[in-house]
Design an enzyme around this catalytic site. Structure first.
Site, PDB file in Angstrom:
ATOM      1  N   LYS A 174       9.121 -17.421 -10.350  1.00  0.00           N
ATOM      2  CA  LYS A 174       8.244 -16.236 -10.831  1.00  0.00           C
ATOM      3  C   LYS A 174       7.209 -16.581 -11.623  1.00  0.00           C
ATOM      4  CE  LYS A 174       8.728 -12.205 -13.835  1.00  0.00           C
ATOM      5  NZ  LYS A 174       9.183 -11.787 -15.036  1.00  0.00           N
TER       6      LYS A 174
ATOM      7  N   LYS B 263     -13.939   1.189  15.676  1.00  0.00           N
ATOM      8  CA  LYS B 263     -12.665   0.772  15.900  1.00  0.00           C
ATOM      9  C   LYS B 263     -12.111   0.832  17.177  1.00  0.00           C
ATOM     10  CE  LYS B 263     -11.329   0.616  10.939  1.00  0.00           C
ATOM     11  NZ  LYS B 263     -10.644   1.222   9.913  1.00  0.00           N
TER      12      LYS B 263
ATOM     13  N   ASN C  69       0.928  -1.200  -0.158  1.00  0.00           N
ATOM     14  CA  ASN C  69       0.222  -0.023   0.133  1.00  0.00           C
ATOM     15  C   ASN C  69       0.796   1.244  -0.149  1.00  0.00           C
ATOM     16  OD1 ASN C  69       0.532   0.818   2.785  1.00  0.00           O
ATOM     17  ND2 ASN C  69      -0.408  -1.324   3.470  1.00  0.00           N
TER      18      ASN C  69
ATOM     19  N   ASP D 287      -4.379  -6.434   5.135  1.00  0.00           N
ATOM     20  CA  ASP D 287      -5.558  -7.197   5.609  1.00  0.00           C
ATOM     21  C   ASP D 287      -5.412  -8.632   5.053  1.00  0.00           C
ATOM     22  OD1 ASP D 287      -6.447  -5.539   7.468  1.00  0.00           O
ATOM     23  OD2 ASP D 287      -7.410  -4.675   6.044  1.00  0.00           O
TER      24      ASP D 287
ATOM     25  N   PHE E  89      -4.310   3.457  14.590  1.00  0.00           N
ATOM     26  CA  PHE E  89      -4.848   4.429  13.572  1.00  0.00           C
ATOM     27  C   PHE E  89      -5.939   3.943  12.841  1.00  0.00           C
ATOM     28  CE2 PHE E  89      -1.826   8.014  13.094  1.00  0.00           C
ATOM     29  CZ  PHE E  89      -1.014   7.878  14.018  1.00  0.00           C
TER      30      PHE E  89
ATOM     31  N   LYS F 289     -11.676  -2.815  18.929  1.00  0.00           N
ATOM     32  CA  LYS F 289     -10.297  -3.250  18.942  1.00  0.00           C
ATOM     33  C   LYS F 289      -9.739  -2.870  20.460  1.00  0.00           C
ATOM     34  CE  LYS F 289      -8.974  -3.137  14.170  1.00  0.00           C
ATOM     35  NZ  LYS F 289      -7.952  -3.211  13.247  1.00  0.00           N
TER      36      LYS F 289
ATOM     37  N   PRO G 194      -3.569 -11.852  10.215  1.00  0.00           N
ATOM     38  CA  PRO G 194      -3.991 -11.690  11.690  1.00  0.00           C
ATOM     39  C   PRO G 194      -4.010 -10.162  11.683  1.00  0.00           C
ATOM     40  CG  PRO G 194      -1.560 -12.043  11.624  1.00  0.00           C
ATOM     41  CD  PRO G 194      -2.105 -12.264  10.264  1.00  0.00           C
ATOM     42  N   ASP G 195      -5.483  -9.579  12.654  1.00  0.00           N
ATOM     43  CA  ASP G 195      -5.427  -8.253  13.149  1.00  0.00           C
ATOM     44  C   ASP G 195      -4.626  -8.118  14.154  1.00  0.00           C
ATOM     45  OD1 ASP G 195      -6.031  -5.934  13.864  1.00  0.00           O
ATOM     46  OD2 ASP G 195      -8.058  -5.978  12.870  1.00  0.00           O
ATOM     47  N   ILE G 196      -3.337  -7.547  14.063  1.00  0.00           N
ATOM     48  CA  ILE G 196      -2.467  -7.432  15.294  1.00  0.00           C
ATOM     49  C   ILE G 196      -3.182  -6.605  16.259  1.00  0.00           C
ATOM     50  CG2 ILE G 196      -0.196  -6.892  15.924  1.00  0.00           C
ATOM     51  CD1 ILE G 196       0.567  -7.039  12.741  1.00  0.00           C
TER      52      ILE G 196
HETATM   53  N1  CTP Z   1      -4.067  -3.147  12.025  1.00  0.00           N
HETATM   54  C1  CTP Z   1      -3.340  -4.371  12.349  1.00  0.00           C
HETATM   55  N2  CTP Z   1      -3.447  -5.416  11.746  1.00  0.00           N
HETATM   56  C2  CTP Z   1      -4.267  -5.638  10.653  1.00  0.00           C
HETATM   57  C3  CTP Z   1      -4.799  -4.447  10.215  1.00  0.00           C
HETATM   58  C4  CTP Z   1      -4.750  -3.460  10.852  1.00  0.00           C
HETATM   59  O1  CTP Z   1      -2.780  -4.136  13.313  1.00  0.00           O
HETATM   60  N3  CTP Z   1      -4.287  -6.658  10.042  1.00  0.00           N
HETATM   61  C5  CTP Z   1      -4.112  -2.092  12.709  1.00  0.00           C
HETATM   62  C6  CTP Z   1      -3.538  -0.749  11.919  1.00  0.00           C
HETATM   63  O2  CTP Z   1      -2.056  -0.710  12.376  1.00  0.00           O
HETATM   64  C7  CTP Z   1      -4.173   0.360  12.494  1.00  0.00           C
HETATM   65  C8  CTP Z   1      -5.781  -0.378  12.619  1.00  0.00           C
HETATM   66  O3  CTP Z   1      -5.455  -1.622  12.825  1.00  0.00           O
HETATM   67  O4  CTP Z   1      -3.522   0.889  13.545  1.00  0.00           O
HETATM   68  C9  CTP Z   1      -6.650   0.173  11.869  1.00  0.00           C
HETATM   69  O5  CTP Z   1      -6.070  -0.103  10.497  1.00  0.00           O
HETATM   70  P1  CTP Z   1      -6.979   0.168   9.209  1.00  0.00           P
HETATM   71  O6  CTP Z   1      -6.477  -0.599   8.021  1.00  0.00           O
HETATM   72  O7  CTP Z   1      -7.945   1.534   9.567  1.00  0.00           O
HETATM   73  O8  CTP Z   1      -8.612  -0.842   9.656  1.00  0.00           O
HETATM   74  P2  CTP Z   1      -8.847  -2.421   9.734  1.00  0.00           P
HETATM   75  O9  CTP Z   1      -8.859  -3.017  10.807  1.00  0.00           O
HETATM   76  O10 CTP Z   1      -8.125  -3.204   8.644  1.00  0.00           O
HETATM   77  O11 CTP Z   1     -10.304  -2.426   9.021  1.00  0.00           O
HETATM   78  P3  CTP Z   1     -10.948  -1.895   7.622  1.00  0.00           P
HETATM   79  O12 CTP Z   1      -9.773  -2.430   6.558  1.00  0.00           O
HETATM   80  O13 CTP Z   1     -12.026  -2.915   7.384  1.00  0.00           O
HETATM   81  O14 CTP Z   1     -11.064  -0.439   7.707  1.00  0.00           O
END
Ligand code: CTP
Length: 409
Positions: free
Chosen positions: A290, A339, A211, A280, A325, A343, A306-308
């Protein structure tokens, strides 16, 4: 925005080393940032560079002799140290270091350092044999015991055509140490863990999904936390930014690597700020070879990462402050609040990623800062100032908690 050096009385003690010419540049920068710079030159420093250079760059007369018959009433040998907000000895020769370690007061520089109650920062610069000699190392140890901050010299080719440690560090590194010395230490005792930058999710040896995150916001948070006295760990995705001085950086590529690094450091952290833009999803399969045009299908199968931050919210330790954030393109407030709750965060910084002057890649930002009690739209400003405003709120949250629990962290 005014520099943190503005209005500070900074005494710069220059001693007899060829590196004195580099310090002329530092003095010029400090003066441009509106510090009141008073330069003291030892007799041997004057052999390397003319006092006129420092006078012109600092905008102030250069001090040399302990007892100046023209300005005797000012008692420079005491006044300079007493009025200083910061004393920088750079370059510091082995001889000056030895005299400071012995508590000598036989010239203007040594008396000034003895009379100072402000932070003292010493930047050794000398031949590496002299630097590594046990006498010099012992003396440096003594200076550290006095509470002086002694920087480690850089290694490399020196003016004497020998290689090794002994070079004056670069301004970018010294600047951070000096900023810390003149900044209110309201994050002392905090062990801060920050994540920054994007992650890369590999498809094959040549390609990845990622990204637009530049890491600038997370790095600004790391720099400012260090300046305010915190111990800082930075877990960073691939970015084009140097590691901030004083910060310990762990470099990662993928979300799963970030997850592993954060899990190791999270327990010991008192504040965690997740500024990273974590992917994500990752490709369900990472190809070893390749992928060729004729083999590739038109769709890519993805797996969830994983959503850390969510996990950190579930395992939050007592007293730990968790800051997230949110990168949003619409409904900033509602998405931020959602969030914050799901979270289990203490604070969330919501970014509008659809504006040219906030969010990805740019140097400015405007954040909607939400916690359980209030919601504040911060002014549009540089990322460093934004970072400081986020820390201001963290400091307030910490104070409130300490008041509620009757003191102690
Ligand atoms: N984050 C994380 N791990 C992930 C995705 C997000 O730790 N796999 C953390 C980011 O570092 C940030 C927060 O979650 O502090 C929100 O990230 P954001 O991309 O805005 O939200 P998502 O939780 O991914 O939700 P969505 O994409 O549905 O808006």
């Amino acid at each position: 925005m005014r520099s943190s050096f503005a209005g500070k009385n900074i005494v710069v003690g220059v001693t007899g080393s060829i590196a004195a010419f580099k310090v002329a540049g530092w003095v010029s920068t400090l003066a441009k940032e509106e510090a009141q710079v008073s330069v003291i030159m030892t007799r041997s420093a004057r052999e390397f560079i003319a006092p006129l250079t420092f006078a012109a760059l600092s905008g102030n007369p250069v001090h040399g002799e302990m007892f100046d018959p023209v300005r005797a009433e000012r008692m420079d040998h005491i006044a300079l140290g007493r009025d200083a907000d910061l004393v920088l000895v750079a370059p510091a020769t082995a001889d000056t270091i030895a005299r400071l370690a012995g508590g000598l007061a036989d010239d203007l520089l040594t008396t000034t350092v003895l009379a100072a109650r402000a932070p003292v920062v010493v930047c050794p610069a000398m031949n590496s044999r002299m630097y590594l000699h046990p006498a010099t190392q012992d003396n440096i140890g003594r200076l550290k015991k006095f509470g002086y901050q002694v920087l480690t010299p850089a290694a490399g080719m020196m003016a004497c055509r020998e290689e090794g440690p002994g070079r004056l560090p670069e301004w970018e590194d010294v600047q951070e140490i000096l900023l810390r010395a003149v900044t209110e230490q309201d994050l002392v005792g905090e062990r801060v863990l920050i994540t920054a930058g994007p992650t890369r999710e590999h498809l094959d040896p040549a390609r990845f999904l990622s990204n637009r995150s530049s890491g600038k916001m997370g790095y600004a948070l790391a720099r400012t936390a260090f300046r305010r006295g915190a111990e800082v760990h930075l877990v960073s995705g691939p970015v084009a930014l140097p590691c901030p001085a004083g910060v310990r950086r762990v470099s990662i590529q993928t979300a799963r690597e970030m997850h592993a690094a954060v899990s190791q450091l999270a327990d010991a952290a008192s504040v965690i700020v997740k500024a990273a833009a974590v992917a994500d999803f990752r490709p369900a399969v990472e190809e070893r070879e390749k992928v060729k045009k004729d083999r590739a299908g038109l769709s890519l199968e993805l797996s969830r990462n994983p959503d850390i931050l969510h996990e950190l919210g579930q395992t939050k330790k007592e007293g730990q402050i968790l800051v997230g954030f949110a990168a949003e393109s619409s409904n900033l407030e509602a998405e931020g609040r959602k969030k914050l709750a799901t979270k289990n965060l203490d604070l969330i910084a919501v970014n509008n990623i659809c504006s040219d002057s906030t969010g990805f890649e740019c140097d400015t930002n405007q954040i909607l800062l939400i916690d359980r009690e209030r919601e504040v739209l911060l002014p549009m400003t540089g990322k460093e100032q934004t970072a400081d405003m986020i820390w201001d709120r963290v400091v307030e949250l910490r104070r409130q908690r300490q008041e509620m629990s009757g003191g102690g962290r």
